[in-house]
Design an enzyme around this catalytic site. Structure first.
Site, mmCIF file in Angstrom:
data_model
loop_
_atom_site.group_PDB
_atom_site.id
_atom_site.type_symbol
_atom_site.label_atom_id
_atom_site.label_comp_id
_atom_site.label_asym_id
_atom_site.label_seq_id
_atom_site.Cartn_x
_atom_site.Cartn_y
_atom_site.Cartn_z
ATOM 1 N N THR A 42 23.869 44.020 39.785
ATOM 2 C CA THR A 42 22.840 44.098 40.823
ATOM 3 C C THR A 42 21.641 44.931 40.392
ATOM 4 O OG1 THR A 42 24.560 43.900 42.503
ATOM 5 C CG2 THR A 42 22.416 44.721 43.229
ATOM 6 N N GLU A 43 20.451 44.451 40.764
ATOM 7 C CA GLU A 43 19.200 45.164 40.490
ATOM 8 C C GLU A 43 18.408 45.324 41.780
ATOM 9 O OE1 GLU A 43 18.723 43.422 35.922
ATOM 10 O OE2 GLU A 43 17.109 43.117 37.372
ATOM 11 N N SER B 53 22.041 38.934 45.729
ATOM 12 C CA SER B 53 22.810 37.689 45.792
ATOM 13 C C SER B 53 22.332 36.673 44.760
ATOM 14 C CB SER B 53 22.708 37.090 47.200
ATOM 15 O OG SER B 53 23.318 37.937 48.154
ATOM 16 N N ARG C 78 49.493 56.567 74.372
ATOM 17 C CA ARG C 78 48.460 56.916 75.361
ATOM 18 C C ARG C 78 48.789 56.311 76.732
ATOM 19 N NH1 ARG C 78 44.305 60.224 77.064
ATOM 20 N NH2 ARG C 78 42.474 59.026 77.743
ATOM 21 N N GLY D 209 37.149 56.901 73.562
ATOM 22 C CA GLY D 209 36.303 57.950 72.993
ATOM 23 C C GLY D 209 36.913 58.622 71.780
ATOM 24 N N GLU E 249 30.113 42.285 45.966
ATOM 25 C CA GLU E 249 30.771 41.213 45.213
ATOM 26 C C GLU E 249 30.583 39.847 45.855
ATOM 27 O OE1 GLU E 249 34.506 41.895 43.200
ATOM 28 O OE2 GLU E 249 34.398 44.011 43.764
#
Length: 381
Positions: free
Chosen positions: A125-126, A131, A269, A341, A364
Site C-alpha cells: 500500500t502507498e 485497493s 445481569r 452502558g 488485505e
C-alpha cells in the site's frame, strides 16, 4: 458434507486456546492501552510451534496446513485481535517466499521466522495506491548489478520492527501490459536509505506495529528479487488468496470472543427481576450471533481446506474474508449493545472486539473489493 477436525487439529486448537487464555488474556488490556507489544509472547509462541506452521519441515516449519494455522490465529483472536495480529504478522509473507522463492531464499529466511528470531512484513500500500494495486509507484531500477528502490509505502505492518520487507515495486515501467510492470523484492530494513515511522492513536490493532516507510535510494542485490521479474502483481494476488483466509479466521475468533462475553453477561445481569437471557428478544439476538459465527467458521475452514488441497479458490477466499470480517463487526456490535452502558467501558473487556474488528473489513482487500472478486467470478467478467 460434514466437516470434522482431526484429533491432531483438535489438539492444536486446544493448545492454542490454553496459550491464549494463560499468556495473552492477562496482559491484553494493558498492552492495548499502552499501544505496545511484549516480545516475550512472540518468543513463547515460537517455542510452542505456533508460527508459520504451514512452512515445510525442511525450512523450519511443522509441515502442517493453512487450516491448522487458521485454528491457531482464531484462538488468539478470541482473546485479543491486536495481539493475534502482532504474532501472525511476524511471519506475514512466508506464504509468498514458500510459493515463489528460490532455495537460497527459503533456506535463509524461513527457518529464523519460524523460530521467532526474525520478523518480516509486506509493503504494498502507498499513499495513492490502496485497493488499486496497479497504481503502486515505488520504483526498483537496475543499476550496476543492484536494484535501487525509491518510493513511499503506508499502513505497513512491522514498519519499524521488521528485519526485512517484501516490497512491491515498478521494475518494468515500459512493459506494454500494466500487470507486467511489477516485481517483488526482499529489502532488508538495515540498508541505507530505509526510513520508517510508527503510527499511534489507531482505532484498531493498537498492540501491532503499523507505520509508513520511505525508500530513499535503497540498494539491494538482484539476488533479492523474489520470484520472476515482472510477476510481482501476480505474486501478490496469489499471496492474498492465502492470507485472506487467515484474516477470515481472525474475524471468526473476534466474533467468538465477543459472543462469549455477551453470553456470560446476559446470564449474569438481571433486569426487571430476571436474567437478561430469560427475555426472548435477548435470546433471539444470541441465536443470531451464534448462527453468524458458526457460518463464518464454516466458510473459513472450507477456504483453508481448499488451500491445503492444492486448489486455491480466489472467490472463496474473498467470500470468507469479507463475510467473516463483517460477522466480527456485527457480533461485536451486538455484544456491546447487550452489555448496555457497561459495553463501552474498557474494563468490561468487550469494546476492543468492535474496535479491532473494523479493520478486518479494510486491510488485505476491502470488503468492497472482495465482493467485486466474487461477483466477477460468478458473472464471468
Amino acid at each position: 458434507m460434514a466437516f470434522m477436525l482431526t484429533k491432531e487439529q483438535i489438539d492444536i486448537q486446544r493448545a492454542a486456546r490454553d496459550f491464549a487464555e494463560g499468556e495473552l488474556r492477562p496482559v491484553a488490556r494493558d498492552l492495548d492501552a499502552r499501544e505496545t507489544f511484549d516480545d516475550r509472547l512472540w518468543k513463547k509462541a515460537a517455542e510452542l510451534g505456533f508460527l508459520a506452521v504451514f512452512v515445510e519441515e525442511k525450512y523450519g516449519g511443522l509441515g502442517l496446513g493453512y487450516l491448522e494455522q487458521c485454528l491457531i490465529v482464531e484462538e488468539f483472536a478470541r482473546v485479543d485481535l491486536g495481539i493475534a495480529h502482532a504474532l501472525e504478522s511476524t511471519f506475514f509473507g512466508t506464504q509468498l517466499i514458500q510459493l515463489v522463492g528460490n532455495e537460497k531464499q527459503k533456506e535463509h529466511y524461513l527457518p529464523p521466522l519460524c523460530r521467532g528470531e526474525m520478523r518480516m512484513g509486506v509493503a504494498i500500500t502507498e499513499p495513492d495506491a490502496g485497493s488499486d494495486v496497479t497504481s503502486v509507484s515505488t520504483t526498483a531500477i537496475k543499476e550496476n548489478g543492484e536494484y535501487v528502490v525509491n518510493g513511499n509505502k503506508i499502513f505497513i505492518t512491522n514498519a519499524t520492527l521488521a528485519d526485512f520487507l517484501i516490497v512491491l515495486c515498478v521494475s518494468n515501467p515500459d512493459h506494454p501490459k500494466k500487470h507486467g510492470r511489477f516485481s517483488t523484492l526482499i529489502v532488508e530494513t538495515n540498508r541505507p536509505g530505509y526510513e520508517a515511522n510508527a503510527f499511534h492513536g489507531k482505532l484498531s490493532l493498537r498492540t501491532s506495529n503499523t507505520g509508513e516507510v520511505a525508500f530513499k535510494g535503497v540498494r539491494v542485490p538482484q539476488d533479492n528479487l523474489l520470484g520472476k521479474e515482472g510477476r510481482g502483481f501476480y505474486n501478490i494476488m496469489e499471496f492474498f488468496n492465502r492470507t485472506r483466509v487467515q484474516v477470515a479466521s481472525l474475524g471468526v475468533g473476534t466474533a467468538q470472543g465477543a459472543l462469549d462475553k455477551a453470553v456470560a453477561h446476559v446470564r449474569r445481569r438481571e433486569q426487571f427481576g430476571s436474567p437478561l437471557g430469560a427475555f426472548q428478544l435477548v435470546q433471539g439476538k444470541i441465536a443470531e450471533m451464534v448462527t453468524m459465527t458458526e457460518a463464518a467458521r464454516s466458510i473459513s475452514y472450507r477456504a483453508a481446506s481448499k488451500l491445503d488441497s492444492g486448489s486455491p479458490d480466489p472467490a472463496l477466499s474473498s467470500m470468507a474474508k469479507w463475510y467473516c470480517a463483517e460477522v466480527a463487526v456485527k457480533v461485536a456490535d451486538e455484544s456491546i449493545q447487550l452489555h448496555g452502558g457497561y459495553g463501552i467501558l474498557e474494563e468490561y473487556d468487550v469494546a476492543h472486539y468492535w474496535r479491532n474488528a473494523k479493520v478486518l473489513e479494510i486491510f488485505e482487500g476491502s470488503k468492497e473489493i472482495e465482493k467485486i472478486i466474487v461477483g466477477r467470478k460468478i458473472l464471468g467478467r
